[in-house]
Design an enzyme around this catalytic site. Structure first.
Site, short mmCIF file in Angstrom:
data_model
loop_
_atom_site.label_atom_id
_atom_site.label_comp_id
_atom_site.label_asym_id
_atom_site.label_seq_id
_atom_site.Cartn_x
_atom_site.Cartn_y
_atom_site.Cartn_z
N ASN A 212 0.26 3.67 -5.18
CA ASN A 212 0.19 2.21 -5.29
C ASN A 212 1.37 1.66 -6.08
OD1 ASN A 212 -1.99 1.05 -3.83
ND2 ASN A 212 -3.43 2.08 -5.21
N GLU B 275 -8.81 8.42 -0.34
CA GLU B 275 -9.85 7.56 0.24
C GLU B 275 -10.66 8.31 1.30
OE1 GLU B 275 -9.38 3.46 1.18
OE2 GLU B 275 -7.84 3.15 -0.35
N ASP C 104 -1.36 8.48 -2.88
CA ASP C 104 -1.15 7.04 -2.79
C ASP C 104 -0.98 6.56 -4.23
OD1 ASP C 104 -1.25 4.31 -2.64
OD2 ASP C 104 -3.18 4.20 -1.59
#
Length: 619
Positions: free
Chosen positions: A505, A347, A503
């Site tokens: 998730n 991100e 990440d």
């Protein structure tokens, strides 16, 4: 984050270089004003490479005619100079008319003082130093074949030397938020014919006068040098001014630019949890076989700067602490304090990579090199920073999964098992999920590190999608791993180790953790049915690497009021590496201190993972 469903250019002022410790402003200006002042004897011609545009800038002053201003023109290289000279002449004449009309109206109301008449003929012409004849009937491209040597421009009573492509600052801007104890630097510094590493920066400070305007008597105190400044507690309540001299590798300098901050320096937020973690990373690793790795989802401004994020996802976070100008100060200080060798970031806004992370991390003494991989057409993506003193980059691969899983031959076996489920195939191919894969070689060593970095799909009903995404990713990683061994003649497989950060998730109970650590997820695993209509049938996933999570499975790596769990991992190849240290994560109390994160002391909804790994001595 599983429940996340939506995730200016200012013109600078230019001044001659200032070498004094303090100086007094000679003009009134507020903190947001801009003014350009150039060498009074020069006309600046600028033609960027591979463009047909020619920018012309000069400052003309004539007290009698009441003119004192900059003139800027954009012409074409293939344009006849006569056309441009006519335009310059017309603009100068308009300026005379405008200034004297204002003066005439004022004089008519106050006194009968005579108005200065405009000259009958406005002389504007190009000449050469060795000739009084004006230059005509030629294009700018033809004129500048000899790089403007010996050219001059006459404007009425002034003769200017024409200089071509001097170092130039096209834009300069400081952030709105500046806090004591944190770094400040120009987040906007657009250079032409100059390089950032050769530019000179000087920092000054002053308290805003009672009238709210910096006036002609404002005294600016010198407080730092360089393009990056460590803001001091004594700077609180002061505005900062940055003066930049553009320079190139040949030692040439151009007009100096300055920018005054819009807001004064503020106090910092107090001690942040990451500062306590810095006690474990106070110095870079000294072992040449050891590597400090960070994996961190920064929370992209692309998602955080919106009504949904502020009111639904993170309503508990103070509004100013959601601003990227505030948050980036925290995460840059956090990243630097880890003294890492590898930074695997998710991100990352493209603008933050270009204007913040790269300019700070790539400068000495940090000396990182950065690779940015946007997620398709998205304004955010993945970034890897590696310390150039530790690694040589041999290769880098950007794999946009959705665009490639149906076409790359290495994916055919897995793709053929799922492509007949049209809803599933459509959904996975429409995802922007990306894999960043970099092959690095340790300096002064025959050891290699293959670094994978990813951010998998977030939706709560998509365990099957994420599991397929990591399956395709590992197929690609294995392909590049074997290719690297062959291309670089790596005889001992223990001399090339895989790191897979990101990440994901995915919580530890899901299939991704099982696949990474047990090397197998069979067709009966529950993740395949996380969406009934897209259920994956008859698919077993395997992968060849012996992997372990360097930071284990902490209770939280993501912590908001809507959702909190372990989603982030640093997976390492355990037959090549061993863990020297895993830096403790913030405590639950620290994460809850401001209800959840992000907060005034935590810049993201994720926490950074930090681990020290060392190559095993296996022969």
């Amino acid at each position: 984050m599983l429940h996340r469903f939506a995730k200016q250019l200012c013109m600078p002022r230019f001044f001659p270089a200032i070498n004094r410790q303090t100086f007094i402003s000679t003009y009134p200006v507020n903190a947001q004003a801009h003014r350009n002042t150039y060498n009074m004897d020069k006309v600046y011609f600028r033609n960027a490479e591979n463009t047909n545009e020619l920018h012309i800038t000069f400052h003309y002053t004539n007290k009698e005619l009441r003119v004192d201003r900059d003139f800027n023109f954009c012409r074409r290289l293939d344009e006849n100079v006569d056309e441009a000279i006519s335009r310059i002449r017309s603009n100068v004449e308009k300026e005379f008319n405008k200034r004297n009309k204002k003066k005439k109206n004022k004089q008519c109301s106050e006194s009968p003082t005579a108005v200065v008449e405009i000259p009958t003929e406005i002389i504007v012409e190009l000449q050469r130093n060795d000739s009084a004849d004006r230059i005509t009937d030629i294009t700018f491209g033809e004129l500048l074949v000899n790089k403007a040597q010996g050219l001059k421009l006459q404007v009425i009573d002034k003769t200017f030397e024409i200089v071509l492509n001097q170092p130039w600052i096209a834009a300069l801007q400081l952030p709105n938020s500046m806090m004591a104890g944190y770094l400040v630097y120009p987040f906007k510094l657009d250079l032409l014919f100059a390089s950032r590493e050769h530019c000179r920066g000087e920092w000054y400070r002053a308290v805003m006068p009672p009238g709210g305007v910096f006036n002609e008597r404002t005294i600016w105190e010198a407080c730092g040098e360089g393009l990056i400044y460590q803001v001091q507690p004594s700077d609180i309540d002061h505005h900062l001014k940055l003066v930049v001299t553009p320079r190139n590798e040949h030692g040439e300098s151009g007009p100096t630019a300055e920018y005054i901050s819009k807001k004064a320096v503020q106090a910092g937020p107090g001690q942040c949890p990451f500062e306590l973690r810095h006690a474990f990373t106070s110095a870079p690793l000294s072992d040449p076989n050891a590597i400090r790795v960070v994996s961190y989802n920064l929370l992209a401004d692309y998602y955080a700067d919106g009504e949904y994020a502020r009111k639904t996802l993170f309503p508990y976070c103070a509004s100013h602490a959601m601003d990227i100008d505030y948050r980036k100060q925290l995460f840059i200080k956090e990243l630097l304090g880890y003294n890492a060798d590898l930074l695997c970031l998710q991100e990352v806004d493209v603008k933050i990579f270009d204007y913040d992370l790269s300019p700070v991390l790539e400068q000495l003494p940090h000396h990182f090199r950065g690779i940015m991989t946007p997620k398709g057409s998205c304004a955010e993506g993945l970034a890897l920073f590696y310390r150039a003193s530790r690694f040589e980059l041999l290769n880098n691969f950007d794999l946009h999964l959705g665009d490639n899983i149906s076409s790359l031959p290495i994916f055919a076996s897995l793709w053929n098992k799922i492509k007949h489920n049209e809803q599933l195939a459509k959904r996975i191919c429409e995802r922007s999920t990306t894999l960043q894969l970099s092959l690095l070689k340790l300096t002064n060593s025959e050891r290699y590190v293959l670094v994978a970095n990813t951010h998998l799909y977030f939706h709560p009903d998509a365990d099957h999608i994420r599991l397929l995404q990591i399956g395709f990713s590992l197929i690609f990683v294995e392909h590049i791993y074997k290719q690297a061994i062959k291309e670089h003649n790596i005889e001992n497989p223990h001399n090339i180790g895989l790191l897979f950060c990101g990440d994901f998730n995915s919580v530890p109970e899901c299939g991704i953790y099982k696949l990474m650590t047990e090397q197998l997820v069979d067709s009966s695993f529950i993740d395949w049915s996380s969406n009934v209509e897209e259920a994956v049938k008859n698919v077993d996933l395997t992968q060849p690497f012996n992997m372990t999570s360097a930071c284990g499975t902490p209770e939280f790596t993501n912590y908001t009021t809507l959702f909190a769990a372990c989603l982030d991992y640093i997976f390492y190849q355990n037959d090549c590496f061993e863990v020297v240290q895993s830096v403790p994560l913030p405590t639950t109390e620290q994460l809850r201190a401001h209800e959840a994160i992000p907060s005034i002391v935590c810049p993201s909804d994720h926490v950074a993972l930090v681990a020290d790994l060392a190559f095993k001595n296996i022969r």
